[in-house]
Write an enzyme that holds these catalytic residues in place. Structure first.
Site, short mmCIF file in Angstrom:
data_model
loop_
_atom_site.label_atom_id
_atom_site.label_comp_id
_atom_site.label_asym_id
_atom_site.label_seq_id
_atom_site.Cartn_x
_atom_site.Cartn_y
_atom_site.Cartn_z
N GLU A 70 0.79 -1.23 0.00
CA GLU A 70 0.00 0.00 0.00
C GLU A 70 0.82 1.29 0.00
OE1 GLU A 70 -2.86 -0.16 3.16
OE2 GLU A 70 -3.63 -2.10 2.55
N GLU A 73 -6.03 -8.25 0.70
CA GLU A 73 -6.54 -7.81 2.00
C GLU A 73 -7.98 -7.40 1.84
OE1 GLU A 73 -4.88 -4.77 4.49
OE2 GLU A 73 -2.82 -5.47 4.22
#
Length: 515
Positions: A206, A408
């Site tokens: 991320e 995720e």
């Protein structure tokens, strides 16, 4: 062949003293069992795992050779620590000492076939560059081998937001071109030590989040550098180049397995689908919020709308574009929720929304309705079709991406920290979340999209960054309070049994079935 548990399972207090050469004696990895989704067999090679990250679970923040990370420093500073009860990750789940029992628990309670974990740069290379720590390497070797010993493969991530503080102090970390060379050297060293031990490698987790939340006008996360959107973009620019440099080292080294990256964001929907302006705003937001990370991996450069904005402080050279294009064997989507979008009226460089120039809502300003069922996180709403199906569709159709993982997704149950244990473990709201996720995945597969894995967040309750211990995403409960204090006992939740039943036993998605 019978699995043999050796001394690495009984020496967690000093992992460097374990007899590493003996760890795999008598062990041969079993072939992955058949996986299912809504009773239909999933393709061979489909990944079902669960994920954790180093800072959020390991604890032992200054044990052995480990040096301070930006999160250690950020949360030890009472001025910048705004977490509930001033908590931090000093102890977290104490995974550094408890991994010998935690890893078999992940396997047994969830039936996951893959353990997805992150490596702390500060454990492996405490000074940020140069000498490696034998103790740090021994710990991660033991984690990998403990996972293998119970029949799991590993996805290993090089970076999950825990930059060595020394590099932040020396040159500003991700705001300097120096980080690319240091990340390359770190990645090369890790690959040399562990490169063939993981089936998949992730360069970083991320970049959008660690850049937008750690830098900017009002940063609330480490390193907490007050700046402008230009610094956020600079951070992301160098993060992408660091990713590409690491991939280059991996491929030059000829290591086994695949390598990719995990990107986050969500799907932006037009507030009024009948409005051309809203549809254009939604596409623009996708370019800025997701495409800015993804497009360079497939095309070598930023999306045209981002380039045309004139807001980028840095641009890629021809050589950098070549290095970036094709720099993923797979891509992980860390997608949780979605939003509605409409253009910002009279947007100028002084506007809060510049340079995207779009207003974003998770509550419809016309009706007051949420985009999905609320959760314990103010930013996270249960909108699985838009988020999961839409995210896979976006990557496949916009960038012709293949080998897409849901790497995720998950949720915190409202008030979970304060509920009685019996109610925590019967986490029907979390089951409802995953029921929607699995349904969206099933539709994506039925429609021919290249979904190749599912990795829920998280294996176990942990330190959820600025939410501390007050929000829980785990499929396994940890017995501590909102301040992180407690017995640390582990208790599997019903959501884990639900996923186990659907994905490994062929249970239907509906109704709930735990047998």
């Amino acid at each position: 062949m019978e699995i043999t548990f050796l001394n690495f399972l009984v020496c967690p207090r000093d992992p460097a003293r374990c007899c590493l050469p003996l760890l795999l004696v008598g062990f041969a990895a079993a072939a992955p069992a058949q996986l299912f989704l809504d009773g239909k067999a999933l393709p061979e090679g489909f990944i079902y795992g669960c994920a954790t990250s180093a800072y959020q679970i390991e604890g032992a923040w200054n044990a052995d050779d480990k040096s301070p990370s930006i999160w250690d420093v950020f949360l030890h500073n009472k001025t910048t620590n705004d977490v509930t009860y001033g908590s931090n990750g000093d102890v977290a789940d104490d995974f550094y000492h408890r991994y010998p029992t935690d890893i078999p628990l992940f396997r047994n309670a969830l039936a996951v076939q893959t353990y997805d974990f992150t490596i702390a740069w500060t454990r492996i290379m405490p000074a940020g560059r140069g000498a490696l720590s034998d103790k740090g390497l021994a710990f991660y070797r033991n984690v990998i081998r403990a996972s293998n010993a119970v029949g799991m493969s590993n996805i290993c991530t090089l970076y999950h937001w825990d930059l060595p503080q020394s590099l932040q102090d020396e040159y500003g970390g991700w705001l300097s071109r120096n980080i690319v060379d240091d990340f390359r050297a770190y990645a090369k060293a890790v690959f040399k030590a562990l490169g063939d031990d993981c089936s998949h490698w992730v360069t970083m987790n991320e970049p959008r989040t660690f850049c937008t939340e750690g830098f900017g006008p009002d940063p609330d996360s480490a390193p907490g550098v007050v700046s402008t959107f230009k610094e956020q973009y600079t951070c992301m620019h160098y993060a992408l180049l660091a990713h590409a440099a690491a991939v280059e080292e991996f491929r030059l080294g000829g290591y086994k397995g695949k390598i990719g990256i995990k990107v986050d964001g969500g799907v932006s929907l037009p507030l009024d689908p009948s409005s051309a302006a809203d549809r254009e705003a939604a596409a623009r937001t996708m370019d800025f919020e997701v495409g800015r990370d993804v497009a360079p991996l497939y095309t070598g450069d930023y999306p045209p709308s981002v380039l045309a904005s004139g807001a980028l402080p840095l641009k890629f050279t021809a050589a950098e574009k070549k290095m970036l294009k094709g720099s993923v064997d797979f891509i992980g989507l860390d997608f949780y929720t979605s939003q509605w979008v409409t253009p910002t009226k009279n947007c100028t460089p002084d506007s809060d929304t510049y340079p995207e120039c779009t207003d974003q809502f998770q509550q419809d300003p016309r009706t007051g309705l949420d985009i999905g069922r609320p959760t314990a996180s103010s930013w996270n709403f249960d909108a699985p079709h838009a988020t999961i199906y839409g995210g896979i569709k976006y990557l496949a159709e916009t960038y012709n991406a293949t080998n897409i993982l849901i790497s995720e997704t998950g949720m915190g149950v409202l008030n979970e920290t304060n509920l009685p244990l019996e109610q925590v473990l019967e986490d029907v709201d979390r089951i409802a979340w995953y029921r929607g996720v699995l349904s969206a995945m099933r539709q994506a597969l039925d429609d021919g999209f290249p979904l190749t894995g599912f990795i829920p967040w998280s294996c176990i309750d942990n330190f959820e960054w600025t939410d501390g211990y007050n929000v829980r995403f785990g499929l396994i409960q940890v017995a501590y309070d909102a301040a992180g204090k407690g017995s640390q006992a582990r208790h599997p939740k019903l959501s884990g049994a639900y996923l186990k039943g659907v994905l490994t036993k062929g249970n239907p998605i509906n109704p709930y079935n735990f047998v």
